[in-house]
Motif scaffolding. Structure first.
Motif, PDB file in Angstrom:
ATOM      1  N   MET A 103       6.088  -1.013   6.007  1.00  0.00           N
ATOM      2  CA  MET A 103       5.424   0.134   5.174  1.00  0.00           C
ATOM      3  C   MET A 103       6.010   0.300   3.560  1.00  0.00           C
ATOM      4  SD  MET A 103       3.157   3.129   4.873  1.00  0.00           S
ATOM      5  CE  MET A 103       3.096   3.123   6.851  1.00  0.00           C
ATOM      6  N   ILE A 104       4.402   0.403   2.754  1.00  0.00           N
ATOM      7  CA  ILE A 104       4.829   0.078   1.024  1.00  0.00           C
ATOM      8  C   ILE A 104       3.951   1.476   0.076  1.00  0.00           C
ATOM      9  CG2 ILE A 104       4.741  -2.714   1.590  1.00  0.00           C
ATOM     10  CD1 ILE A 104       1.973  -2.306   0.346  1.00  0.00           C
ATOM     11  N   SER A 105       5.238   1.639  -0.032  1.00  0.00           N
ATOM     12  CA  SER A 105       5.177   2.826  -1.206  1.00  0.00           C
ATOM     13  C   SER A 105       4.624   2.183  -3.040  1.00  0.00           C
ATOM     14  CB  SER A 105       6.026   3.273  -1.925  1.00  0.00           C
ATOM     15  OG  SER A 105       6.279   4.615  -3.298  1.00  0.00           O
ATOM     16  N   LYS A 106       3.375   2.992  -3.425  1.00  0.00           N
ATOM     17  CA  LYS A 106       1.787   2.283  -3.603  1.00  0.00           C
ATOM     18  C   LYS A 106       2.858   3.071  -5.849  1.00  0.00           C
ATOM     19  CE  LYS A 106      -1.952   1.000  -1.294  1.00  0.00           C
ATOM     20  NZ  LYS A 106      -3.223   1.400  -0.819  1.00  0.00           N
ATOM     21  N   ILE A 107       3.892   4.154  -5.465  1.00  0.00           N
ATOM     22  CA  ILE A 107       4.317   5.287  -6.565  1.00  0.00           C
ATOM     23  C   ILE A 107       5.558   4.513  -6.579  1.00  0.00           C
ATOM     24  CG2 ILE A 107       2.564   6.505  -6.110  1.00  0.00           C
ATOM     25  CD1 ILE A 107       4.680   8.128  -4.899  1.00  0.00           C
ATOM     26  N   VAL A 112       1.509  -6.273  -8.480  1.00  0.00           N
ATOM     27  CA  VAL A 112       2.406  -5.758  -7.435  1.00  0.00           C
ATOM     28  C   VAL A 112       1.049  -4.721  -6.727  1.00  0.00           C
ATOM     29  CG1 VAL A 112       3.997  -4.519  -7.333  1.00  0.00           C
ATOM     30  CG2 VAL A 112       3.987  -6.144  -8.778  1.00  0.00           C
ATOM     31  N   ILE A 113       1.053  -4.553  -5.619  1.00  0.00           N
ATOM     32  CA  ILE A 113       0.391  -3.514  -5.056  1.00  0.00           C
ATOM     33  C   ILE A 113       1.198  -2.621  -4.368  1.00  0.00           C
ATOM     34  CG2 ILE A 113      -0.541  -3.437  -2.117  1.00  0.00           C
ATOM     35  CD1 ILE A 113      -1.424  -5.956  -1.990  1.00  0.00           C
ATOM     36  N   GLY A 114       2.246  -2.816  -3.888  1.00  0.00           N
ATOM     37  CA  GLY A 114       3.601  -1.948  -3.439  1.00  0.00           C
ATOM     38  C   GLY A 114       5.007  -2.404  -3.496  1.00  0.00           C
TER      39      GLY A 114
END
Length: 180
Positions: A50-54, A162-164
């Protein structure tokens, strides 16, 4: 009439839920699958993360970004942030002249014999032509140093690509959780 109202209410609820889920996925968090061995053993081919975009990107974070040399996404570790100078000497990382341990490479270094090195010596200037990581860019490397197409080959990674930030692994199930 009552059934029609209930159906309409259910439909509204489903639409609202879909909008919220889409918003969260598009703006906040997103699932991703690791492809390839460049981050082994930290992340393996087929791991789901799971990636964070923020999240703010910092040195040693793992990020997923749009590859500048392929029509796919790469996952690598941020080694240098804007303004950093980077040097690798005798398998030791130096950032801004300060020696950094890389505990995530411990397992891979244990398999080396004699004078073998996990990471070849280099300076940022030698591999990129720049003394420091430029503004709005990152210098990234894979944990599988001998098998990673990273900033040593493809150059700096633009902040816009960068996506996240990789936050945690959710598959395989026996490895669920945070990642070193």
């Amino acid at each position: 009439m009552k059934i029609k109202k209930e159906m309409l209410s259910l439909l509204k609820t489903l639409v609202i839920a879909a909008v919220i889920i889409t918003g969260i996925r598009y703006f906040l968090f997103s699932p991703s699958t690791v492809l390839g061995e460049s981050m082994s053993p930290t992340l393996e081919d087929g791991n789901m993360v799971m990636i964070s975009k923020i999240s703010e990107i910092q040195r040693f974070d793992k990020i997923i970004f749009e590859a500048p040399d392929a029509d796919e996404n790469y996952v690598k570790r941020v080694i240098g942030v804007p303004g950093d100078s980077i040097k690798m000497k005798d398998d030791v990382l130096y950032v801004n002249g300060k020696k950094y341990g890389e505990p995530y490479l411990k397992k891979a270094k244990q398999n080396l014999t004699g004078d073998e090195r996990l990471t070849n010596d280099f300076t940022l200037k030698e591999v990129t032509g720049k003394e420091k990581v430029p503004k709005d860019s990152y210098f990234v490397m894979g944990d599988n140093r001998g098998n990673s197409r990273d900033s040593r080959v493809i150059g700096f990674i633009s902040k816009d690509s960068v996506i996240g930030k990789v936050e945690f692994r959710y598959f395989p199930f026996n490895e669920i959780g945070g990642i070193e």
